[in-house]
Design a protein around this motif. Structure first.
Motif, PDB file in Angstrom:
ATOM      1  N   GLY A  31      37.355-140.032  24.413  1.00  0.00           N
ATOM      2  CA  GLY A  31      36.137-139.543  23.788  1.00  0.00           C
ATOM      3  C   GLY A  31      35.804-138.150  24.213  1.00  0.00           C
ATOM      4  N   ARG A  32      34.526-137.947  24.500  1.00  0.00           N
ATOM      5  CA  ARG A  32      34.080-136.608  24.872  1.00  0.00           C
ATOM      6  C   ARG A  32      34.651-136.184  26.212  1.00  0.00           C
ATOM      7  NH1 ARG A  32      27.882-136.381  26.458  1.00  0.00           N
ATOM      8  NH2 ARG A  32      28.710-134.437  27.339  1.00  0.00           N
ATOM      9  N   ASN A  33      35.035-137.169  27.031  1.00  0.00           N
ATOM     10  CA  ASN A  33      35.646-136.827  28.318  1.00  0.00           C
ATOM     11  C   ASN A  33      37.127-136.464  28.176  1.00  0.00           C
ATOM     12  OD1 ASN A  33      33.256-137.305  29.741  1.00  0.00           O
ATOM     13  ND2 ASN A  33      33.678-139.520  29.794  1.00  0.00           N
ATOM     14  N   GLY A  34      37.660-136.658  26.969  1.00  0.00           N
ATOM     15  CA  GLY A  34      39.047-136.276  26.721  1.00  0.00           C
ATOM     16  C   GLY A  34      39.180-134.766  26.494  1.00  0.00           C
ATOM     17  N   ILE A  35      40.361-134.386  26.034  1.00  0.00           N
ATOM     18  CA  ILE A  35      40.650-132.954  25.843  1.00  0.00           C
ATOM     19  C   ILE A  35      39.759-132.386  24.757  1.00  0.00           C
ATOM     20  CG2 ILE A  35      42.414-131.286  25.127  1.00  0.00           C
ATOM     21  CD1 ILE A  35      44.483-133.180  26.360  1.00  0.00           C
ATOM     22  N   GLU A  36      39.070-131.296  25.097  1.00  0.00           N
ATOM     23  CA  GLU A  36      38.175-130.679  24.123  1.00  0.00           C
ATOM     24  C   GLU A  36      38.755-129.367  23.566  1.00  0.00           C
ATOM     25  OE1 GLU A  36      33.448-129.840  23.855  1.00  0.00           O
ATOM     26  OE2 GLU A  36      34.497-128.968  25.550  1.00  0.00           O
ATOM     27  N   ARG A  37      39.392-128.577  24.437  1.00  0.00           N
ATOM     28  CA  ARG A  37      39.906-127.278  23.954  1.00  0.00           C
ATOM     29  C   ARG A  37      41.038-126.774  24.841  1.00  0.00           C
ATOM     30  NH1 ARG A  37      35.512-122.607  25.512  1.00  0.00           N
ATOM     31  NH2 ARG A  37      35.156-123.241  27.685  1.00  0.00           N
ATOM     32  N   LEU A  68      46.190-118.079  20.425  1.00  0.00           N
ATOM     33  CA  LEU A  68      46.237-119.546  20.494  1.00  0.00           C
ATOM     34  C   LEU A  68      45.360-120.123  19.406  1.00  0.00           C
ATOM     35  CD1 LEU A  68      47.260-122.063  22.017  1.00  0.00           C
ATOM     36  CD2 LEU A  68      45.140-121.957  23.373  1.00  0.00           C
ATOM     37  N   GLN A  69      45.918-121.040  18.708  1.00  0.00           N
ATOM     38  CA  GLN A  69      45.167-121.775  17.676  1.00  0.00           C
ATOM     39  C   GLN A  69      45.257-123.273  17.979  1.00  0.00           C
ATOM     40  OE1 GLN A  69      45.365-120.913  13.245  1.00  0.00           O
ATOM     41  NE2 GLN A  69      46.635-122.734  13.405  1.00  0.00           N
ATOM     42  N   VAL A  70      44.083-123.994  17.892  1.00  0.00           N
ATOM     43  CA  VAL A  70      44.019-125.442  18.176  1.00  0.00           C
ATOM     44  C   VAL A  70      43.665-126.160  16.887  1.00  0.00           C
ATOM     45  CG1 VAL A  70      42.943-127.289  19.506  1.00  0.00           C
ATOM     46  CG2 VAL A  70      43.291-125.036  20.543  1.00  0.00           C
ATOM     47  N   ALA A  71      44.524-127.093  16.480  1.00  0.00           N
ATOM     48  CA  ALA A  71      44.324-127.835  15.235  1.00  0.00           C
ATOM     49  C   ALA A  71      43.933-129.288  15.550  1.00  0.00           C
ATOM     50  CB  ALA A  71      45.585-127.797  14.409  1.00  0.00           C
ATOM     51  N   PRO A 108      53.452-127.753  23.735  1.00  0.00           N
ATOM     52  CA  PRO A 108      53.303-129.099  24.321  1.00  0.00           C
ATOM     53  C   PRO A 108      51.822-129.423  24.555  1.00  0.00           C
ATOM     54  CG  PRO A 108      55.034-127.864  25.431  1.00  0.00           C
ATOM     55  CD  PRO A 108      54.336-126.866  24.542  1.00  0.00           C
ATOM     56  N   THR A 109      51.503-130.649  24.258  1.00  0.00           N
ATOM     57  CA  THR A 109      50.107-131.068  24.434  1.00  0.00           C
ATOM     58  C   THR A 109      49.877-131.613  25.844  1.00  0.00           C
ATOM     59  OG1 THR A 109      50.608-133.287  23.612  1.00  0.00           O
ATOM     60  CG2 THR A 109      49.808-131.662  22.017  1.00  0.00           C
ATOM     61  N   ALA A 110      48.656-131.444  26.290  1.00  0.00           N
ATOM     62  CA  ALA A 110      48.257-132.010  27.586  1.00  0.00           C
ATOM     63  C   ALA A 110      47.754-133.449  27.381  1.00  0.00           C
ATOM     64  CB  ALA A 110      47.169-131.160  28.233  1.00  0.00           C
ATOM     65  N   GLU A 126      43.783-136.030  17.612  1.00  0.00           N
ATOM     66  CA  GLU A 126      44.238-135.259  18.752  1.00  0.00           C
ATOM     67  C   GLU A 126      44.127-133.765  18.440  1.00  0.00           C
ATOM     68  OE1 GLU A 126      48.139-136.459  19.698  1.00  0.00           O
ATOM     69  OE2 GLU A 126      47.577-138.513  20.275  1.00  0.00           O
ATOM     70  N   LYS A 127      44.193-132.999  19.535  1.00  0.00           N
ATOM     71  CA  LYS A 127      44.153-131.535  19.384  1.00  0.00           C
ATOM     72  C   LYS A 127      45.550-130.990  19.677  1.00  0.00           C
ATOM     73  CE  LYS A 127      39.289-131.213  20.635  1.00  0.00           C
ATOM     74  NZ  LYS A 127      38.853-130.921  19.282  1.00  0.00           N
ATOM     75  N   GLN A 128      46.031-130.220  18.757  1.00  0.00           N
ATOM     76  CA  GLN A 128      47.390-129.681  18.867  1.00  0.00           C
ATOM     77  C   GLN A 128      47.313-128.159  19.092  1.00  0.00           C
ATOM     78  OE1 GLN A 128      50.650-131.107  18.754  1.00  0.00           O
ATOM     79  NE2 GLN A 128      50.996-129.022  19.525  1.00  0.00           N
ATOM     80  N   PRO A 129      47.747-127.731  20.300  1.00  0.00           N
ATOM     81  CA  PRO A 129      47.755-126.268  20.518  1.00  0.00           C
ATOM     82  C   PRO A 129      48.927-125.619  19.754  1.00  0.00           C
ATOM     83  CG  PRO A 129      48.590-127.406  22.437  1.00  0.00           C
ATOM     84  CD  PRO A 129      48.155-128.454  21.497  1.00  0.00           C
ATOM     85  N   GLN A 130      48.623-124.498  19.175  1.00  0.00           N
ATOM     86  CA  GLN A 130      49.637-123.756  18.401  1.00  0.00           C
ATOM     87  C   GLN A 130      49.583-122.286  18.815  1.00  0.00           C
ATOM     88  OE1 GLN A 130      48.404-124.492  14.396  1.00  0.00           O
ATOM     89  NE2 GLN A 130      49.354-126.540  14.316  1.00  0.00           N
ATOM     90  N   LEU A 131      50.751-121.735  18.937  1.00  0.00           N
ATOM     91  CA  LEU A 131      50.844-120.311  19.288  1.00  0.00           C
ATOM     92  C   LEU A 131      51.128-119.512  18.012  1.00  0.00           C
ATOM     93  CD1 LEU A 131      50.781-118.406  21.767  1.00  0.00           C
ATOM     94  CD2 LEU A 131      53.277-118.561  21.802  1.00  0.00           C
ATOM     95  N   ILE A 132      50.290-118.522  17.747  1.00  0.00           N
ATOM     96  CA  ILE A 132      50.416-117.698  16.531  1.00  0.00           C
ATOM     97  C   ILE A 132      50.893-116.290  16.936  1.00  0.00           C
ATOM     98  CG2 ILE A 132      49.202-116.761  14.544  1.00  0.00           C
ATOM     99  CD1 ILE A 132      47.180-118.991  14.850  1.00  0.00           C
ATOM    100  N   ILE A 133      51.885-115.856  16.215  1.00  0.00           N
ATOM    101  CA  ILE A 133      52.393-114.494  16.450  1.00  0.00           C
ATOM    102  C   ILE A 133      51.477-113.519  15.738  1.00  0.00           C
ATOM    103  CG2 ILE A 133      54.317-112.894  16.092  1.00  0.00           C
ATOM    104  CD1 ILE A 133      56.183-115.301  16.221  1.00  0.00           C
ATOM    105  N   LYS A 134      50.974-112.547  16.475  1.00  0.00           N
ATOM    106  CA  LYS A 134      50.057-111.562  15.923  1.00  0.00           C
ATOM    107  C   LYS A 134      50.610-110.127  15.966  1.00  0.00           C
ATOM    108  CE  LYS A 134      46.798-114.249  14.725  1.00  0.00           C
ATOM    109  NZ  LYS A 134      46.466-114.356  13.288  1.00  0.00           N
ATOM    110  N   GLY A 135      51.778-110.043  16.535  1.00  0.00           N
ATOM    111  CA  GLY A 135      52.340-108.706  16.624  1.00  0.00           C
ATOM    112  C   GLY A 135      53.871-108.740  16.509  1.00  0.00           C
TER     113      GLY A 135
END
Length: 1034
Positions: free
Chosen positions: A167-173, A216-219, A159-161, A225-234
């Motif tokens: 602009g720059r005051n928006g979500i960065e990471r 965590l990967q952010v696209a 889910p995105t925040a 917009e920035k979309q957070p993604q969860l990557i399985i690494k194990g």
């Protein structure tokens, strides 16, 4: 009604040039301002941006936008007021995704000096976003189901925040905090090395710390917009561990940054290996505004190749604002998007949001699509008419107070007509209804928003409070929809009474007759003025001008004029003053009337003579009934009180008086020798009741007339004075003495030499009669000099006497007989011939010229001799002079008549033409036979054997008259002599018998004798006479 407008010419011209130099199309003012600022933050200077110099009597007024801003009326500085600006709460910025599009409109009116011109400018203040909002997740606990045994690298969308900033005051990471406190993040961009599972185009651009299970990967999506993604690494084994609890943190790009976090619970479930897929990535539909709740909009469709629960899809809102969730309903099962609440296009023109398709597998798989809903306009809004204040006209609660003296075409209000609809539904026309002196004019020539128009409500005709005090101005606006909608608004214009009517008197001239000797405080009259204004402007106060201060006064309220002092008609007969009526308006106006108070007379003054004693002087021999003087008597009263009668109380037989003129007449002739003065009294009686009288004394003196000429006392005509050649200059040679038996100015004598002084050797004192040597004596001056001296009295007309003074220049007097002979001979020589010095002095110089001329002129001499012989043969014998007792030719004594208007001609040598000065010839004898002198005035000489006496040719025997010697000879003054003087035996004998006295009597101009005539002593013939002189013996 009067209108007063004062404009500084220099400021007006300067501002006018500035306005003319502006472009035809006005630019929209644009400023940038950060939100959440304190009060009094300067936004910009309007005056500078519209190229108008502040401080030139120009007024800046903020017509709209005053919720957030204020403007300095003088400098044009635009600044914030006390209300805080929150960009995220501004209605116009709710659905704005570009920070440059969020702005607040404002309007500024610019008013010229004395409201001589007015202009309106529009502006926008772009509200810049600041980092004043913290990003947040939809829920503090996020749950994610992950299937076990998913391969490493499997992506799960988180889910995105949301952050209300932009602009720059928006979500960065986004950051993922592992159980051990480490953070793990991987960013995916358009240039990374990884490939997105959905699009296949997104690549990793940056690696991050990895953990044993999740990363965590952010696209960056195409929507920015920035979309957070969860990557399985194990490896995931639900039997070993069925859940993980991680912390997901989100940060914005502000300075300082803001962040928040949520708990991410990862639930390990069975495998769901197919993801739902939307048929389209973007869904777009048009929705008419005001659609009923439940009206379907569009159906979202997604497919999943799984079966069973893993293939069952449910639809939910993704990144959607609160307004989207409030207005729309999404059916989770069917994907139908419908209206939840009525949507007003004027509030929301477009809805843009994300929708997710999620299957029911464990863990569920999702897909996202963008939904764009365009709200279509309906003509559901009537035009809105907003009437606002403009300039200096006060407007409140729909009432404008306008002074009646405003000039025509003055804007009194700003009318803004708007329609929230769009297109033709929002195009509005506006007009003023009714017969009122107002009209609408566009506030700007720039073609702006057709849905919002601004007009100035102008006066179209002069306002007059006295005619109409209030107007109801109805403004109607109609849009262009079908059917059209209309609305109206009204403005009550109350005409303010200006003090434009001065008080007016019923009569401009008030004339009052008021008796003198009044009692102080009496009422003279009452004046009244009216004023067409009302209220204070019609209240009148009366006053008098300062010319009658202390004499008259007026009641300021009633207009009663009273006299404060006792009036005296004899001091002031007429009072004229101004009555001033002033109203109490601002400015004060006034009117005036002239009051003339005529003071009626009473007989309170007696007659008054101008003098107590009147002194008159009259000449003797005045004819009877002649006026001898005039008395002046006055009575300062008037009318019958001033009518006077005059009486002589003494000497009624000698004098009489004219009652009308005051002239005193003589009843007899006066003789100064018998009585030289008279004195009597005159009485004046006025016609009043009772009568008043006065008397004055008249003194009359009989004056002498100038009827006696001067008499020569010395020297005698036949006397002479010896003057040595060695005498110094300024030597007194001789004195002439004379007397006049008249008195006063008639006996004042003056002396002057009028002939016989060709060498200018002598000068004469005009008052003492002394003859002084003023030239150096030379050889040629030796001999006898004859001076012709004239003595004048100062009477009018002047009387004069002429005498001869002989001066003999020589070392000694060796032979007095020769000198006496020359003196005797000079007595017979005309007065215009000069006798001065040695006549033979120049003969030597003349001989050479004569010798040369003899040969050449012998023939001429012979002819002259023949002419002379014939002339002498044909006429009686005469000589160069005159013979005593012989009468001259009659024509010789006739005075020549000269035309005064005709100028004398000049000869080629530029010499004036001269004529003889004599008009009569007299004979003279030298002395008595026994050598005695003639001293007596009346002594007779007719019996003397050796010498005759002067005798007038035309006069009596005892009247020597030398006036016959002279004729008018311009330019010399003409001497007018009495043609006949009184005989020796009569009274006032004016001459002495000649010789030896040789006294000449004359009146009028002084005798002037030319000095350029040669005497017979120079052996030259007197040839300058116009008539031949005859010499006769006694």
């Amino acid at each position: 009604m009067r209108t007063t407008v004062t404009v500084d010419c220099l400021s007006y011209c300067f501002l006018l040039l500035q306005l003319l130099s502006q472009p035809a199309a006005k630019q929209v003012l644009r400023y940038r301002l950060a939100e959440e600022g304190p009060a009094d933050i300067r936004v910009g200077n309007v005056a500078a941006d519209i190229s108008i110099t502040a401080g030139m009597d120009v007024t800046f007024t903020l017509e709209s936008g005053s919720e957030y801003f204020k403007i300095d009326n003088i400098t044009g500085d635009l600044s914030t007021n006390d209300r805080r600006i929150d960009r995220e709460k501004l209605p116009q910025c709710q659905m704005i995704f570009d920070e440059n599009e969020c702005f607040i409109d404002f309007e500024v009116s610019v008013i010229g000096p004395a409201q001589s011109w007015l202009d309106l400018f529009e502006g926008k203040v772009i509200i810049l976003d600041i980092n004043d909002n913290t990003p947040s997740f939809p829920s503090p606990v996020l749950t994610l189901s992950v299937e076990e045994n998913r391969p490493i690298g499997t992506l799960y969308l988180l889910p995105t925040a949301t952050d209300r900033d932009f602009g720059r005051n928006g979500i960065e990471r986004y950051e993922l905090i592992q159980d051990n406190g480490e953070s793990s993040v991987r960013r995916i961009g358009t240039s990374g090395s990884g490939v997105d599972a959905h699009s296949g185009k997104r690549r990793f651009d940056e690696g991050a710390s990895r953990s044993s299970v999740f990363e965590l990967q952010v696209a960056d999506t195409t929507d920015g917009e920035k979309q957070p993604q969860l990557i399985i690494k194990g490896a995931l084994d639900r039997e070993q561990r069925d859940s993980y609890e991680l912390t997901l943190r989100v940060r914005d790009g502000g300075d300082p940054p803001r962040s928040s976090q949520a708990i991410l619970r990862v639930m390990i479930t069975d495998v769901n290996d197919n993801t739902p897929r939307f048929e389209k990535s973007v869904y777009e539909a048009d929705l008419p505004e005001n659609s009923s709740p439940g009206a379907p909009i569009l159906q979202l469709k997604a497919g999943d190749t799984d079966v069973g629960v893993n293939g069952q899809i449910e639809y939910v809102f993704g990144a959607a604002t609160e307004s989207v969730r409030r207005l729309l309903r999404l059916d989770e099962s069917t994907g139908w998007l419908s209206v939840l609440h009525r949507i007003d296009r004027e509030d929301v023109s477009q809805l843009r949001f994300m929708v997710m398709a999620r299957d029911r597998g464990q863990p569920p798989k999702t897909d996202k699509a963008t939904v764009i809903i365009n709200i279509k306009d309906e003509n559901d809004n009537v035009p809105v008419i907003d009437i606002r204040k403009i300039g200096r006209i006060f407007l409140k609660d729909g009432v404008a107070n306008v002074a009646e003296d405003v000039i025509v075409d003055t804007p009194i209000a700003l009318v803004q007509v708007s329609d929230r609809d769009k297109g033709p539904n929002g195009i509005v026309t506006c007009t003023v209804v009714g017969d009122v002196p107002f009209q609408l004019k566009p506030a700007s020539e720039v073609e702006g928003d057709m849905n919002k128009k601004k007009y100035f409500l102008h006066t179209s005709a002069p306002l007059d409070y006295e005619a109409v005090q209030e107007y109801n101005v109805v403004i109607v606006a109609v849009d262009s929809g079908s059917p059209s909608l209309s609305s109206n608004n009204s403005l009550i214009v109350k005409v303010g009474d200006m003090n434009d009517n001065p008080p007016v008197f019923s009569k401009n001239l008030v004339e009052v007759s008021f008796s003198e000797n009044n009692a102080p405080g009496e009422r003279v009259d009452t004046v009244e003025a009216i004023d067409a204004d009302s209220g204070k402007n019609a209240e009148i106060s009366y006053s008098l001008d300062s010319t009658v201060t202390g004499i008259f006064s007026i009641d300021a309220n009633t207009g009663d004029i009273r006299v404060n002092t006792i009036l005296d008609r004899e001091q002031t007969e007429r009072y004229e003053f101004k009555v001033i009526a002033k109203d109490k308006g601002m400015p004060v106006l006034q009117g005036s009337a002239t009051v003339v108070v005529t003071v009626a007379d009473k007989n309170d003054n007696e007659p008054k003579f101008m003098q107590d004693v009147f002194t008159f002087y009259i000449q003797e021999n005045l004819q009877p009934n002649s006026p001898v003087g005039m008395i002046t008597v006055m009575d300062v009263d008037k009318g019958q009180n001033a009518a006077m009668s005059l009486y002589i109380e003494e000497d009624e037989t000698i004098f009489s008086i004219d009652n009308n003129t005051g002239t005193i007449f003589s009843n007899m002739a006066f003789d100064r020798e018998q009585r030289h003065s008279y004195s009597f009294r005159v009485k004046a009686v006025d016609g009043g009741d009772p009568p008043r009288s006065a008397t004055a004394t008249v003194s009359l003196s009989v004056m002498d007339v100038n009827d006696n000429p001067p008499t020569i006392i010395s020297p005698l005509n036949n006397s002479y004075t010896l003057l040595p050649p060695s005498s110094n200059i300024r030597t007194v040679v001789r004195s002439v003495s004379a007397k006049d038996i008249d008195t006063g100015v008639n006996s004042n004598l003056s002396y002057r030499i009028v002939g016989g002084n060709p060498f200018k050797l002598f000068d004469m004192d005009s008052w003492t009669g002394e003859i002084t040597l003023v030239g150096k004596l030379e050889q040629k001056h030796f001999g006898l000099h004859r001076l012709v001296v004239q003595v004048n009295d100062s009477g009018v007309p002047s009387q004069s006497t002429t005498t001869l003074v002989h001066i003999y220049v020589n070392e000694t007097l060796s032979n007095s007989t020769i000198v006496e002979a020359q003196v005797a001979k000079s007595l017979g020589t005309p007065l215009n011939a000069d006798i001065a010095g040695d006549p033979n002095y120049d003969l030597g110089k003349q001989r050479l010229s004569i010798a040369i001329g003899v040969i050449s002129g012998i023939m001429t001499v012979i002819l002259i001799i023949l002419v002379v012989v014939m002339a002498r043969y044909c006429r009686p014998k005469n000589k160069n002079g005159y013979e005593a007792g012989k009468k001259d030719h009659e024509d010789f004594f006739t005075p020549q008549q000269h035309d005064k208007n005709k100028k004398p001609k000049k000869d080629k040598n530029r010499k004036k033409s001269k004529q003889p000065l004599y008009s009569s010839i007299v004979t003279v004898e030298a002395s008595k036979p026994n050598g005695q002198r003639y001293d007596g005035v009346n002594e007779k000489l007719s019996d003397s054997p050796g010498m005759g006496r002067y005798r007038s040719v035309n006069g009596g025997p005892g009247s020597p008259d030398l006036a016959r010697h002279y004729k008018s000879s311009s330019p010399l003054p003409t001497v007018q002599l009495h043609p006949q003087s009184p005989t020796a035996g009569k009274k006032h004998q004016a001459v002495q018998d000649l010789p030896p006295a040789n006294t000449f009597v004359g009146t009028g101009d002084n005798i002037s004798i030319g000095s350029d005539h040669c005497s017979e002593y120079s052996s030259q013939t007197l040839n300058k006479y116009n008539k031949q002189v005859r010499i006769t013996s006694a």
